[in-house]
Write a protein that holds these residues in place. Sequence first.
Motif, PDB file in Angstrom:
ATOM      1  N   GLN A 154     -57.288  35.455 -26.943  1.00 23.75           N
ATOM      2  CA  GLN A 154     -58.061  35.190 -28.147  1.00 23.75           C
ATOM      3  C   GLN A 154     -57.650  33.859 -28.769  1.00 23.75           C
ATOM      4  O   GLN A 154     -56.505  33.432 -28.653  1.00 23.75           O
ATOM      5  CB  GLN A 154     -57.891  36.329 -29.156  1.00 23.75           C
ATOM      6  CG  GLN A 154     -56.576  36.330 -29.958  1.00 23.75           C
ATOM      7  CD  GLN A 154     -55.405  36.959 -29.252  1.00 23.75           C
ATOM      8  OE1 GLN A 154     -55.342  36.981 -28.021  1.00 23.75           O
ATOM      9  NE2 GLN A 154     -54.457  37.464 -30.025  1.00 23.75           N
ATOM     10  N   VAL A 155     -58.588  33.204 -29.446  1.00 30.02           N
ATOM     11  CA  VAL A 155     -58.293  31.949 -30.132  1.00 30.02           C
ATOM     12  C   VAL A 155     -57.678  32.256 -31.488  1.00 30.02           C
ATOM     13  O   VAL A 155     -58.299  32.911 -32.336  1.00 30.02           O
ATOM     14  CB  VAL A 155     -59.567  31.097 -30.305  1.00 30.02           C
ATOM     15  CG1 VAL A 155     -59.259  29.854 -31.136  1.00 30.02           C
ATOM     16  CG2 VAL A 155     -60.137  30.700 -28.948  1.00 30.02           C
ATOM     17  N   LEU A 156     -56.443  31.811 -31.684  1.00 29.30           N
ATOM     18  CA  LEU A 156     -55.747  32.031 -32.948  1.00 29.30           C
ATOM     19  C   LEU A 156     -56.115  30.966 -33.974  1.00 29.30           C
ATOM     20  O   LEU A 156     -56.364  31.267 -35.132  1.00 29.30           O
ATOM     21  CB  LEU A 156     -54.231  32.030 -32.717  1.00 29.30           C
ATOM     22  CG  LEU A 156     -53.693  33.086 -31.758  1.00 29.30           C
ATOM     23  CD1 LEU A 156     -52.221  32.845 -31.461  1.00 29.30           C
ATOM     24  CD2 LEU A 156     -53.903  34.477 -32.328  1.00 29.30           C
ATOM     25  N   GLU A 157     -56.109  29.719 -33.534  1.00 28.36           N
ATOM     26  CA  GLU A 157     -56.468  28.581 -34.380  1.00 28.36           C
ATOM     27  C   GLU A 157     -57.023  27.477 -33.490  1.00 28.36           C
ATOM     28  O   GLU A 157     -56.721  27.431 -32.289  1.00 28.36           O
ATOM     29  CB  GLU A 157     -55.245  28.018 -35.139  1.00 28.36           C
ATOM     30  CG  GLU A 157     -54.468  29.008 -35.964  1.00 28.36           C
ATOM     31  CD  GLU A 157     -55.159  29.405 -37.260  1.00 28.36           C
ATOM     32  OE1 GLU A 157     -56.185  28.770 -37.603  1.00 28.36           O
ATOM     33  OE2 GLU A 157     -54.675  30.344 -37.920  1.00 28.36           O
ATOM     34  N   THR A 158     -57.806  26.588 -34.085  1.00 18.78           N
ATOM     35  CA  THR A 158     -58.235  25.384 -33.392  1.00 18.78           C
ATOM     36  C   THR A 158     -57.616  24.190 -34.110  1.00 18.78           C
ATOM     37  O   THR A 158     -57.847  23.993 -35.313  1.00 18.78           O
ATOM     38  CB  THR A 158     -59.768  25.254 -33.378  1.00 18.78           C
ATOM     39  OG1 THR A 158     -60.318  26.379 -32.678  1.00 18.78           O
ATOM     40  CG2 THR A 158     -60.194  23.982 -32.665  1.00 18.78           C
ATOM     41  N   LEU A 159     -56.797  23.445 -33.393  1.00 20.86           N
ATOM     42  CA  LEU A 159     -56.017  22.362 -33.986  1.00 20.86           C
ATOM     43  C   LEU A 159     -56.386  21.027 -33.364  1.00 20.86           C
ATOM     44  O   LEU A 159     -56.923  20.973 -32.250  1.00 20.86           O
ATOM     45  CB  LEU A 159     -54.518  22.602 -33.770  1.00 20.86           C
ATOM     46  CG  LEU A 159     -53.948  23.966 -34.171  1.00 20.86           C
ATOM     47  CD1 LEU A 159     -52.481  24.047 -33.781  1.00 20.86           C
ATOM     48  CD2 LEU A 159     -54.131  24.207 -35.669  1.00 20.86           C
ATOM     49  N   CYS A 160     -56.099  19.951 -34.088  1.00 15.41           N
ATOM     50  CA  CYS A 160     -56.176  18.625 -33.473  1.00 15.41           C
ATOM     51  C   CYS A 160     -55.169  18.591 -32.330  1.00 15.41           C
ATOM     52  O   CYS A 160     -54.085  19.185 -32.425  1.00 15.41           O
ATOM     53  CB  CYS A 160     -55.848  17.538 -34.487  1.00 15.41           C
ATOM     54  SG  CYS A 160     -57.102  17.321 -35.768  1.00 15.41           S
ATOM     55  N   LYS A 161     -55.508  17.915 -31.261  1.00 11.13           N
ATOM     56  CA  LYS A 161     -54.672  17.916 -30.068  1.00 11.13           C
ATOM     57  C   LYS A 161     -53.245  17.460 -30.367  1.00 11.13           C
ATOM     58  O   LYS A 161     -52.282  18.019 -29.846  1.00 11.13           O
ATOM     59  CB  LYS A 161     -55.280  17.044 -28.974  1.00 11.13           C
ATOM     60  CG  LYS A 161     -54.552  17.134 -27.640  1.00 11.13           C
ATOM     61  CD  LYS A 161     -55.233  16.319 -26.570  1.00 11.13           C
ATOM     62  CE  LYS A 161     -54.521  16.481 -25.225  1.00 11.13           C
ATOM     63  NZ  LYS A 161     -53.100  16.086 -25.285  1.00 11.13           N
ATOM     64  N   LYS A 162     -53.091  16.443 -31.212  1.00 10.07           N
ATOM     65  CA  LYS A 162     -51.739  15.949 -31.520  1.00 10.07           C
ATOM     66  C   LYS A 162     -50.913  17.024 -32.235  1.00 10.07           C
ATOM     67  O   LYS A 162     -49.699  17.154 -32.008  1.00 10.07           O
ATOM     68  CB  LYS A 162     -51.804  14.672 -32.362  1.00 10.07           C
ATOM     69  CG  LYS A 162     -52.436  14.817 -33.724  1.00 10.07           C
ATOM     70  CD  LYS A 162     -52.440  13.495 -34.473  1.00 10.07           C
ATOM     71  CE  LYS A 162     -53.096  13.627 -35.847  1.00 10.07           C
ATOM     72  NZ  LYS A 162     -52.388  14.586 -36.720  1.00 10.07           N
ATOM     73  N   ASP A 163     -51.562  17.818 -33.100  1.00  4.39           N
ATOM     74  CA  ASP A 163     -50.859  18.905 -33.783  1.00  4.39           C
ATOM     75  C   ASP A 163     -50.546  20.040 -32.811  1.00  4.39           C
ATOM     76  O   ASP A 163     -49.456  20.627 -32.859  1.00  4.39           O
ATOM     77  CB  ASP A 163     -51.703  19.438 -34.943  1.00  4.39           C
ATOM     78  CG  ASP A 163     -51.841  18.438 -36.082  1.00  4.39           C
ATOM     79  OD1 ASP A 163     -50.885  17.684 -36.311  1.00  4.39           O
ATOM     80  OD2 ASP A 163     -52.895  18.418 -36.727  1.00  4.39           O
ATOM     81  N   TYR A 164     -51.509  20.334 -31.946  1.00  4.16           N
ATOM     82  CA  TYR A 164     -51.290  21.364 -30.924  1.00  4.16           C
ATOM     83  C   TYR A 164     -50.105  20.973 -30.036  1.00  4.16           C
ATOM     84  O   TYR A 164     -49.220  21.797 -29.765  1.00  4.16           O
ATOM     85  CB  TYR A 164     -52.543  21.535 -30.072  1.00  4.16           C
ATOM     86  CG  TYR A 164     -52.358  22.479 -28.903  1.00  4.16           C
ATOM     87  CD1 TYR A 164     -52.668  23.830 -29.025  1.00  4.16           C
ATOM     88  CD2 TYR A 164     -51.857  22.024 -27.680  1.00  4.16           C
ATOM     89  CE1 TYR A 164     -52.487  24.704 -27.954  1.00  4.16           C
ATOM     90  CE2 TYR A 164     -51.674  22.891 -26.609  1.00  4.16           C
ATOM     91  CZ  TYR A 164     -51.986  24.222 -26.751  1.00  4.16           C
ATOM     92  OH  TYR A 164     -51.795  25.073 -25.698  1.00  4.16           O
ATOM     93  N   ASP A 165     -50.095  19.731 -29.583  1.00  5.71           N
ATOM     94  CA  ASP A 165     -49.028  19.267 -28.692  1.00  5.71           C
ATOM     95  C   ASP A 165     -47.668  19.356 -29.379  1.00  5.71           C
ATOM     96  O   ASP A 165     -46.662  19.721 -28.741  1.00  5.71           O
ATOM     97  CB  ASP A 165     -49.292  17.825 -28.246  1.00  5.71           C
ATOM     98  CG  ASP A 165     -50.467  17.728 -27.284  1.00  5.71           C
ATOM     99  OD1 ASP A 165     -50.875  18.763 -26.741  1.00  5.71           O
ATOM    100  OD2 ASP A 165     -50.968  16.599 -27.082  1.00  5.71           O
ATOM    101  N   ASN A 166     -47.624  19.035 -30.670  1.00 10.15           N
ATOM    102  CA  ASN A 166     -46.357  19.089 -31.392  1.00 10.15           C
ATOM    103  C   ASN A 166     -45.906  20.526 -31.595  1.00 10.15           C
ATOM    104  O   ASN A 166     -44.713  20.844 -31.480  1.00 10.15           O
ATOM    105  CB  ASN A 166     -46.480  18.377 -32.740  1.00 10.15           C
ATOM    106  CG  ASN A 166     -45.132  18.047 -33.350  1.00 10.15           C
ATOM    107  OD1 ASN A 166     -44.136  17.883 -32.637  1.00 10.15           O
ATOM    108  ND2 ASN A 166     -45.084  17.916 -34.658  1.00 10.15           N
TER     109      ASN A 166
END
Length: 231
Positions: free
Chosen positions: A59-71
């Motif tokens: 399931q999708v918990l959140e959708t983040l900007c890629k830079k935030d996801y990577d961090n």
Amino acid sequence: MSLKVVISILSIVTLVSCADTKSSSLYLSPTVYYKPSIYLNEKSCSASDSKDLVGLSGQVLETLCKKDYDNCLLQGSCFVYDNDQVKSYNYHSRRDGVPRFVQVDLDECPFGYGVKNSCLDPYFSIAADLSIYSLGDVIFVPRVVGVEMPNGEIHDGFFIIRDSGGSIKGVGRFDFFTGLFSHRDSENTLSKLGFSDSNNKFEFRMATQDETLKIRENRRFPQIKMPELSN
């Protein structure tokens, strides 16, 4: 036995003792990691530059900007703020090649989990190579004794191993958890002391059994004292 012979023997013993002391000195190689805060209302990336934070069942918990996801993935956890609501996520594992995350109860573990449900304790937790060290081992680092941490606590020099990491390998290789403060933050006391540079070397020793038991009790290992999230 003549006085000259006695003096010679004492000199040899002294030299051997000094050599043993020097050879038994341990030095650590440090880095720091932290728990980033991500604010959805400040999201400024396109859909093509976004990435889903996925849960264990897909399931999708959140959708983040890629830079935030990577961090979030790099640090192993993150806070996600959506207006007045805050959620805490921890990396769990990879399934089908996709990193999976779990939501963490803020009342149970405010700063997230390390290994085996051990809660991370800012400024007093470290990640280590668990093929060498054990979860719950305690080290003493003279460099930080008496130093005030950003949360106001005066450090006693003791850190508990609560976590591990893919790049944390070898004797004396430790990653220090600094709560909300990244290595670039001017308020990160450990970074100011040089702990964000793995080229630096600081003396340390393993805590004695009595020290270990006392520190575990004081820091409520495997849980933690309940700090304010604003610290």
